[in-house]
Design a protein around this motif. Structure first.
Motif, PDB file in Angstrom:
ATOM      1  N   ARG A  54       0.895  -0.950  -0.393  1.00 25.13           N
ATOM      2  CA  ARG A  54      -0.072  -0.102  -0.283  1.00 25.13           C
ATOM      3  C   ARG A  54       0.878   1.326  -0.473  1.00 25.13           C
ATOM      4  O   ARG A  54       0.337   2.261   0.439  1.00 25.13           O
ATOM      5  N   LYS A  57      -0.516   4.506   0.119  1.00 22.92           N
ATOM      6  CA  LYS A  57      -2.020   4.722   0.358  1.00 22.92           C
ATOM      7  C   LYS A  57      -2.242   4.247   1.604  1.00 22.92           C
ATOM      8  O   LYS A  57      -2.907   3.629   2.583  1.00 22.92           O
ATOM      9  N   TRP A  59      -0.781   7.164   4.418  1.00 22.14           N
ATOM     10  CA  TRP A  59      -1.178   8.216   5.539  1.00 22.14           C
ATOM     11  C   TRP A  59      -2.796   9.135   4.261  1.00 22.14           C
ATOM     12  O   TRP A  59      -2.438   9.458   3.596  1.00 22.14           O
ATOM     13  N   THR A  61      -5.534   8.249   4.996  1.00 22.40           N
ATOM     14  CA  THR A  61      -6.146   7.129   4.928  1.00 22.40           C
ATOM     15  C   THR A  61      -6.723   6.706   6.154  1.00 22.40           C
ATOM     16  O   THR A  61      -6.673   7.208   6.927  1.00 22.40           O
ATOM     17  N   SER A  62      -8.216   5.749   5.043  1.00 23.96           N
ATOM     18  CA  SER A  62      -8.691   4.711   6.117  1.00 23.96           C
ATOM     19  C   SER A  62      -7.350   3.917   6.725  1.00 23.96           C
ATOM     20  O   SER A  62      -7.576   3.748   8.046  1.00 23.96           O
ATOM     21  N   HIS A  65      -5.726   7.692   9.242  1.00 22.82           N
ATOM     22  CA  HIS A  65      -5.992   8.567   8.981  1.00 22.82           C
ATOM     23  C   HIS A  65      -5.482  10.432   9.943  1.00 22.82           C
ATOM     24  O   HIS A  65      -5.205   9.785  10.551  1.00 22.82           O
TER      25      HIS A  65
END
Length: 367
Positions: A54, A57, A59, A61-62, A65
């Motif tokens: 990831r 993808k 920091w 993001t879910s 968060h």
């Protein structure tokens, strides 16, 4: 009825299975890291989520968060990031510390983060036994500090905490994951903590020996702190009931404190009393100490006194040679140094003595 019984047994089995202790939960590795700043021990217990493909993808993001969010579970509707996975990430301090310059008492805290685009808020919560950040309550905050995160060149697959930028009085905790590092600095008053421990321990079993009082006094001397307290401890080493002893070490320790307090006459009188009690190496070290204190005349007296008590030994030959050399009496120093060279049993001492002899022959002090 049989179906109901079977369903009950199945649910019971699942319930019991969930209560068992397992290793890595959800493929998140358990971890613990500790460091000491003096006597102040810092321990971080956490779980290590993986990047798992990831990159880019994580920091904001879910996964991690930004800001505060309602995570859809627990009592918190404005939850920070847990700084790990599964249960609370916790950080423990055995002593009072400063975090980013602000006081934080000894204890165990839940560790949370309010992440941002350029800076983050590190939260130390008085509640440390919750699951993740789902039950976070700002009323339970012990401390919040704001820090600047920074980018890393290489990606860290499994989230980790490390201690970096260490000094005698501080260390920086660094959370590292993917290509981001979040630091916060911890400081401890090493000397104050150490002295507090001395004062406590000297009232227990360690205080039943004169050596403990000498150790405490020498710590103050070496760090040039609390010299009045050092003098009191040195006195205890000599005079404490059932414990104190008048010997070379105790008298020398008190004299060293007096020297440090510029009470030179008292210190020298005490050392004159101590000299007859000194062993060969103790007297030699005292002479070396006087040389370091730029008192070559007194050092020579001590070295020659030691030589008279222990004639023609390796240590006393070296001492007499050093003493004469330090006072510019190079011709007198050479016979002692040459005698010591013949007695030397290792190359290091032989090389040092050869150098001192060569220096003395050139009219130079080899100390």
């Amino acid at each position: 009825m049989k179906k109901i019984t079977a369903l009950f047994l199945l649910c019971s089995a699942i319930s019991w299975a969930q209560a068992l202790t397992v290793g890595n939960e959800g493929n998140n590795k358990r971890a613990s890291v500790s460091e000491q700043i003096g006597l102040a021990k810092i321990t971080i217990d956490y779980h290590r989520p993986g990047v798992k493909g990831r990159e880019g993808k994580i920091w904001g993001t879910s996964v991690a968060h930004y800001g505060l969010q309602d995570l859809g579970f627990g009592t918190s509707t404005a939850a920070p990031w847990r700084g790990g996975a599964n249960e609370n990430t916790t950080i423990s301090f055995s002593e009072n510390v400063k975090v980013e310059g602000r006081d934080l008492p000894a204890g165990t805290y839940g560790l949370h983060f309010i992440l941002g685009e350029t800076q983050d808020t590190v939260i130390f919560s008085n509640r440390s036994n919750s699951w993740g950040s789902f039950y976070y309550d700002p009323k339970e905050d012990a401390l919040r500090v704001t820090v600047q995160h920074r980018a890393m060149d290489k990606s860290v697959e499994w989230l980790k905490y490390e201690f970096i930028d260490q000094t005698e009085n501080s260390a920086t905790v660094a959370l590292m994951w993917e290509k981001r590092l979040i630091p916060f600095k911890i400081e401890a008053d090493v000397n104050a903590i150490q002295l507090a421990h001395f004062k406590s321990e000297l009232r227990t079993k360690p205080g039943f020996t004169w050596q403990a009082f000498v150790q405490a006094a020498n710590y103050c001397l070496q760090n040039n702190i609390e010299l009045d307290q050092a003098l009191a401890w040195a006195d205890e080493g000599i005079n404490a009931r059932f414990v104190g002893q008048k010997n070379f070490q105790t008298l020398c320790t008190k004299a060293n404190v007096l020297f440090k307090l510029n009470r030179t006459a008292e210190a020298e009188k005490l050392m004159d009393e101590a000299l007859p009690m000194g062993q060969v190496f103790e007297l030699h070290q005292y002479g070396r100490q006087l040389l370091a204190a730029k008192n070559p005349k007194k050092a020579l007296e001590v070295f020659l006194y030691n030589y008279k008590k222990h004639p023609n030994e390796f240590v006393t030959n070296v001492g007499a040679g050093r003493g004469y050399s330090a006072n510019g009496e190079f011709k007198k120093s050479i016979p002692y140094l040459e005698a010591a060279l013949k007695q030397a049993t290792d190359d290091v001492n032989r090389d040092n003595l050869k150098n001192m002899i060569a220096q003395a022959k050139q009219g130079k002090d080899g100390n």
